[in-house]
Design a protein around this motif. Structure first.
Motif, PDB file in Angstrom:
ATOM      1  N   MET A   1      25.614 -61.382 -93.718  1.00  0.00           N
ATOM      2  CA  MET A   1      24.312 -60.928 -93.231  1.00  0.00           C
ATOM      3  C   MET A   1      24.465 -59.881 -92.120  1.00  0.00           C
ATOM      4  SD  MET A   1      21.982 -62.396 -94.997  1.00  0.00           S
ATOM      5  CE  MET A   1      20.513 -62.204 -93.988  1.00  0.00           C
ATOM      6  N   GLU A   2      25.618 -59.892 -91.454  1.00  0.00           N
ATOM      7  CA  GLU A   2      25.837 -58.971 -90.340  1.00  0.00           C
ATOM      8  C   GLU A   2      25.773 -57.523 -90.797  1.00  0.00           C
ATOM      9  OE1 GLU A   2      29.355 -57.841 -87.115  1.00  0.00           O
ATOM     10  OE2 GLU A   2      29.576 -59.579 -88.454  1.00  0.00           O
ATOM     11  N   TYR A   3      26.256 -57.266 -92.021  1.00  0.00           N
ATOM     12  CA  TYR A   3      26.319 -55.895 -92.510  1.00  0.00           C
ATOM     13  C   TYR A   3      25.122 -55.526 -93.401  1.00  0.00           C
ATOM     14  CZ  TYR A   3      31.121 -56.236 -90.878  1.00  0.00           C
ATOM     15  OH  TYR A   3      32.234 -56.404 -90.106  1.00  0.00           O
ATOM     16  N   LEU A   4      24.163 -56.436 -93.519  1.00  0.00           N
ATOM     17  CA  LEU A   4      23.010 -56.181 -94.385  1.00  0.00           C
ATOM     18  C   LEU A   4      22.244 -54.918 -93.983  1.00  0.00           C
ATOM     19  CD1 LEU A   4      21.308 -57.103 -96.768  1.00  0.00           C
ATOM     20  CD2 LEU A   4      19.994 -58.552 -95.199  1.00  0.00           C
ATOM     21  N   PRO A   5      21.944 -54.686 -92.685  1.00  0.00           N
ATOM     22  CA  PRO A   5      21.233 -53.451 -92.308  1.00  0.00           C
ATOM     23  C   PRO A   5      22.006 -52.198 -92.697  1.00  0.00           C
ATOM     24  CG  PRO A   5      21.176 -55.032 -90.506  1.00  0.00           C
ATOM     25  CD  PRO A   5      22.137 -55.564 -91.518  1.00  0.00           C
ATOM     26  N   ASN A   6      23.350 -52.245 -92.565  1.00  0.00           N
ATOM     27  CA  ASN A   6      24.161 -51.080 -92.910  1.00  0.00           C
ATOM     28  C   ASN A   6      24.127 -50.810 -94.408  1.00  0.00           C
ATOM     29  OD1 ASN A   6      25.850 -52.884 -90.714  1.00  0.00           O
ATOM     30  ND2 ASN A   6      25.558 -50.773 -90.069  1.00  0.00           N
ATOM     31  N   ILE A   7      24.178 -51.893 -95.189  1.00  0.00           N
ATOM     32  CA  ILE A   7      24.123 -51.747 -96.653  1.00  0.00           C
ATOM     33  C   ILE A   7      22.757 -51.206 -97.072  1.00  0.00           C
ATOM     34  CG2 ILE A   7      24.174 -53.011 -98.837  1.00  0.00           C
ATOM     35  CD1 ILE A   7      26.160 -54.959 -97.468  1.00  0.00           C
ATOM     36  N   LEU A   8      21.711 -51.769 -96.462  1.00  0.00           N
ATOM     37  CA  LEU A   8      20.348 -51.309 -96.770  1.00  0.00           C
ATOM     38  C   LEU A   8      20.190 -49.837 -96.410  1.00  0.00           C
ATOM     39  CD1 LEU A   8      17.442 -51.925 -97.650  1.00  0.00           C
ATOM     40  CD2 LEU A   8      16.968 -52.657 -95.302  1.00  0.00           C
ATOM     41  N   PHE A   9      20.720 -49.454 -95.259  1.00  0.00           N
ATOM     42  CA  PHE A   9      20.642 -48.054 -94.829  1.00  0.00           C
ATOM     43  C   PHE A   9      21.366 -47.153 -95.824  1.00  0.00           C
ATOM     44  CE2 PHE A   9      22.196 -44.291 -92.657  1.00  0.00           C
ATOM     45  CZ  PHE A   9      21.096 -43.879 -91.932  1.00  0.00           C
ATOM     46  N   ALA A  10      22.558 -47.568 -96.252  1.00  0.00           N
ATOM     47  CA  ALA A  10      23.335 -46.762 -97.200  1.00  0.00           C
ATOM     48  C   ALA A  10      22.587 -46.593 -98.518  1.00  0.00           C
ATOM     49  CB  ALA A  10      24.692 -47.414 -97.447  1.00  0.00           C
ATOM     50  N   ILE A  11      21.933 -47.655 -98.981  1.00  0.00           N
ATOM     51  CA  ILE A  11      21.172 -47.591-100.234  1.00  0.00           C
ATOM     52  C   ILE A  11      20.013 -46.606-100.100  1.00  0.00           C
ATOM     53  CG2 ILE A  11      19.661 -48.882-101.785  1.00  0.00           C
ATOM     54  CD1 ILE A  11      21.439 -51.342-101.246  1.00  0.00           C
ATOM     55  N   ILE A  12      19.272 -46.722 -98.995  1.00  0.00           N
ATOM     56  CA  ILE A  12      18.127 -45.826 -98.759  1.00  0.00           C
ATOM     57  C   ILE A  12      18.602 -44.376 -98.680  1.00  0.00           C
ATOM     58  CG2 ILE A  12      16.367 -45.159 -97.075  1.00  0.00           C
ATOM     59  CD1 ILE A  12      16.073 -48.127 -96.376  1.00  0.00           C
ATOM     60  N   LEU A  13      19.722 -44.149 -97.998  1.00  0.00           N
ATOM     61  CA  LEU A  13      20.252 -42.792 -97.845  1.00  0.00           C
ATOM     62  C   LEU A  13      20.665 -42.209 -99.193  1.00  0.00           C
ATOM     63  CD1 LEU A  13      21.017 -40.716 -95.620  1.00  0.00           C
ATOM     64  CD2 LEU A  13      23.329 -41.683 -95.681  1.00  0.00           C
ATOM     65  N   VAL A  14      21.375 -42.990 -99.996  1.00  0.00           N
ATOM     66  CA  VAL A  14      21.840 -42.512-101.302  1.00  0.00           C
ATOM     67  C   VAL A  14      20.655 -42.237-102.233  1.00  0.00           C
ATOM     68  CG1 VAL A  14      23.071 -43.188-103.404  1.00  0.00           C
ATOM     69  CG2 VAL A  14      24.108 -43.598-101.159  1.00  0.00           C
ATOM     70  N   VAL A  15      19.678 -43.154-102.244  1.00  0.00           N
ATOM     71  CA  VAL A  15      18.497 -42.965-103.099  1.00  0.00           C
ATOM     72  C   VAL A  15      17.715 -41.729-102.660  1.00  0.00           C
ATOM     73  CG1 VAL A  15      16.253 -43.935-103.747  1.00  0.00           C
ATOM     74  CG2 VAL A  15      18.281 -45.395-103.736  1.00  0.00           C
ATOM     75  N   GLY A  16      17.508 -41.588-101.347  1.00  0.00           N
ATOM     76  CA  GLY A  16      16.739 -40.452-100.833  1.00  0.00           C
ATOM     77  C   GLY A  16      17.397 -39.125-101.151  1.00  0.00           C
ATOM     78  N   ILE A  17      18.686 -39.011-100.873  1.00  0.00           N
ATOM     79  CA  ILE A  17      19.399 -37.754-101.132  1.00  0.00           C
ATOM     80  C   ILE A  17      19.558 -37.529-102.632  1.00  0.00           C
ATOM     81  CG2 ILE A  17      21.604 -36.561-100.846  1.00  0.00           C
ATOM     82  CD1 ILE A  17      21.853 -37.855 -98.110  1.00  0.00           C
ATOM     83  N   GLY A  18      19.784 -38.608-103.391  1.00  0.00           N
ATOM     84  CA  GLY A  18      19.929 -38.485-104.845  1.00  0.00           C
ATOM     85  C   GLY A  18      18.670 -37.964-105.511  1.00  0.00           C
ATOM     86  N   TYR A  19      17.513 -38.481-105.093  1.00  0.00           N
ATOM     87  CA  TYR A  19      16.244 -38.030-105.670  1.00  0.00           C
ATOM     88  C   TYR A  19      15.994 -36.566-105.311  1.00  0.00           C
ATOM     89  CZ  TYR A  19      11.301 -38.114-107.003  1.00  0.00           C
ATOM     90  OH  TYR A  19      10.092 -37.856-107.583  1.00  0.00           O
ATOM     91  N   PHE A  20      16.355 -36.184-104.094  1.00  0.00           N
ATOM     92  CA  PHE A  20      16.198 -34.794-103.666  1.00  0.00           C
ATOM     93  C   PHE A  20      17.068 -33.879-104.521  1.00  0.00           C
ATOM     94  CE2 PHE A  20      17.899 -31.317-101.009  1.00  0.00           C
ATOM     95  CZ  PHE A  20      16.727 -30.623-100.780  1.00  0.00           C
TER      96      PHE A  20
END
Length: 438
Positions: A1-20
């Motif tokens: 659970m400690e790394y959950l925010p980092n994983i969530l951030f990475a997913i959002i970043l990849v999805v955002g840049i990928g869609y762009f």
């Protein structure tokens, strides 16, 4: 659970840049639907144009108030987003203000302080822009083409910028460690007292919420650009580079037409000699343009780059005298039709299926095209080197050479030139008769 925010951030970043990236590829594909054009000449002048017009905003300041405010927003928004690099590193690796740890305190304080000053200037400028659009209601924002989505789009982007700047300042104001350091908190120190009396946990929640909303907002903003007139933030640079370096008023000529005229005037020429395939004098499949695929790639890039600022239309003498022509609408219609063609291709697995529509008639009328005086005022006024006149002239060429659909006055003139060698209805023996008329 400690790394959950980092994983969530990475997913959002990849999805955002990928869609762009996906949308940018689609944009490039749509532009490539146009005819190829050679823009490899005058490279040094093109680089100068890009540096002076796109980067230096030289044409924006011709209207000082709007120009100054635009420079503030442009410079401020770009520089403030340098901090996105720190946010990305923090989000991926779970650090907090990594710049504060690795940079000298004075340098970090200077950077954040500069960001805060620019954030406030951007916020003020954006509010002034909103007032100009919605309270003062400048005439160039009230044209018929600026109803509905174009009007909403202009406001949405202003709201985006307001919210992002406020989130940045709130994020700094509620960061207790940052405020305690008292370095770089030039404006956020005055916002921090608004949160006095709150517990450290509450301040941390507000700071984290503002942080998340700020980065997610930037990614949403990035992807919104494709659907917005603010795509010019990215496209102004290639558009000014590929913009015409020819003198204004110089129109392109078709070699096939020139050669045919030469054949008519040269009695020794062989009228049956076919031009070599692939040469400039080869007869084109279509004269002029009736749809976006007939336009060249630079013209389609122009359409996507249009800022909808209306400077072209506000300077157009035809529009000022009440005629239907609006150069801004010409560019907006071209972009809308190109988007429609792109969606058609997406829906038909990469192939364009004839939809019974075209740019001429369904979007742009003959009346608009013939209202143009070819004065180049729209070209001169555009702050990002867009050329509506080139599209108008190509569509006129289609009307004249493919449909013989010129106005009666123009047809009469061309008939007189063909028969009499002059625009007047006199044969060559009587061409001076006009001087005797009272």
């Amino acid at each position: 659970m400690e790394y959950l925010p980092n994983i969530l951030f990475a997913i959002i970043l990849v999805v955002g840049i990928g869609y762009f990236v996906r949308n940018i590829k689609k944009l490039i594909r749509n532009i490539k639907l146009g005819q190829k054009v050679d823009a490899s000449d005058n490279k040094s002048q093109r680089w100068k144009n890009m540096a002076r017009i796109a980067l230096g905003q030289s044409k924006m300041v011709k209207r000082p108030i709007a120009g100054f405010l635009h420079i503030v927003v442009y410079v401020g928004f770009i520089i403030i987003n340098i901090e996105v690099l720190e946010i990305i590193i923090d989000g991926l690796f779970g650090t907090h203000r990594i710049g504060q740890e690795i940079l000298p305190a004075s340098l970090y304080g200077f950077l954040i302080g500069a960001f805060e000053i620019l954030a406030v200037l951007v916020l003020v400028s954006v509010i002034v822009f909103w007032i100009r659009r919605n309270v003062i209601k400048l005439r160039r924002f009230l044209s018929s083409e600026m109803k509905g989505w174009p009007k909403s789009d202009g406001n949405i982007i202003l709201y985006f910028e307001m919210v992002l700047m406020c989130l940045f300042l709130v994020m700094n104001a509620t960061d207790t460690a940052f405020q305690t350091a008292n370095s770089g908190n030039i404006f956020s120190q005055f916002i921090a007292p608004w949160f006095d009396g709150m517990s450290q946990d509450s301040l941390h929640i507000i700071e984290r919420t503002a942080w998340w909303l700020h980065i997610v907002g930037i990614l949403i903003f990035l992807n919104y650009l494709y659907f917005s007139k603010h795509l010019h933030i990215l496209l102004a640079f290639p558009n000014t580079y590929f913009g015409s370096v020819e003198p204004k008023g110089k129109f392109n000529n078709l070699e096939a037409v020139t050669n045919e005229v030469k054949l008519m005037m040269d009695p020794s020429a062989d009228p049956f000699a076919a031009p070599a395939e692939g040469t400039e004098d080869e007869v084109p499949a279509k004269f002029g343009a009736s749809d976006v695929m007939d336009l060249n790639q630079i013209q389609l890039l122009n359409a996507y780059t249009c800022t909808e600022c209306g400077r072209c239309t506000s300077a157009c003498p035809a529009n000022l005298t009440g005629k239907k022509l609006s150069p801004r609408k010409i560019m907006m219609d071209t972009r809308d039709r190109l988007e429609e063609v792109g969606k058609n291709i997406d829906a038909n697995k990469g192939e364009f299926k004839d939809d019974g529509k075209q740019l001429l008639g369904d979007y742009i009328t003959n009346e608009e095209l013939w209202a143009c005086t070819t004065c180049n005022a729209c070209v001169e006024e555009c702050p990002v080197s867009i050329n509506p006149l080139s599209i108008i002239m190509d569509m006129r060429r289609y009307l004249v050479m493919e449909q013989s659909a010129a106005p009666m006055e123009l047809n009469n003139m061309m008939t007189n030139i063909e028969n009499n060698g002059a625009p007047w209805p006199y044969n060559q023996m009587d061409r001076l008769n006009w001087a005797n008329e009272e």
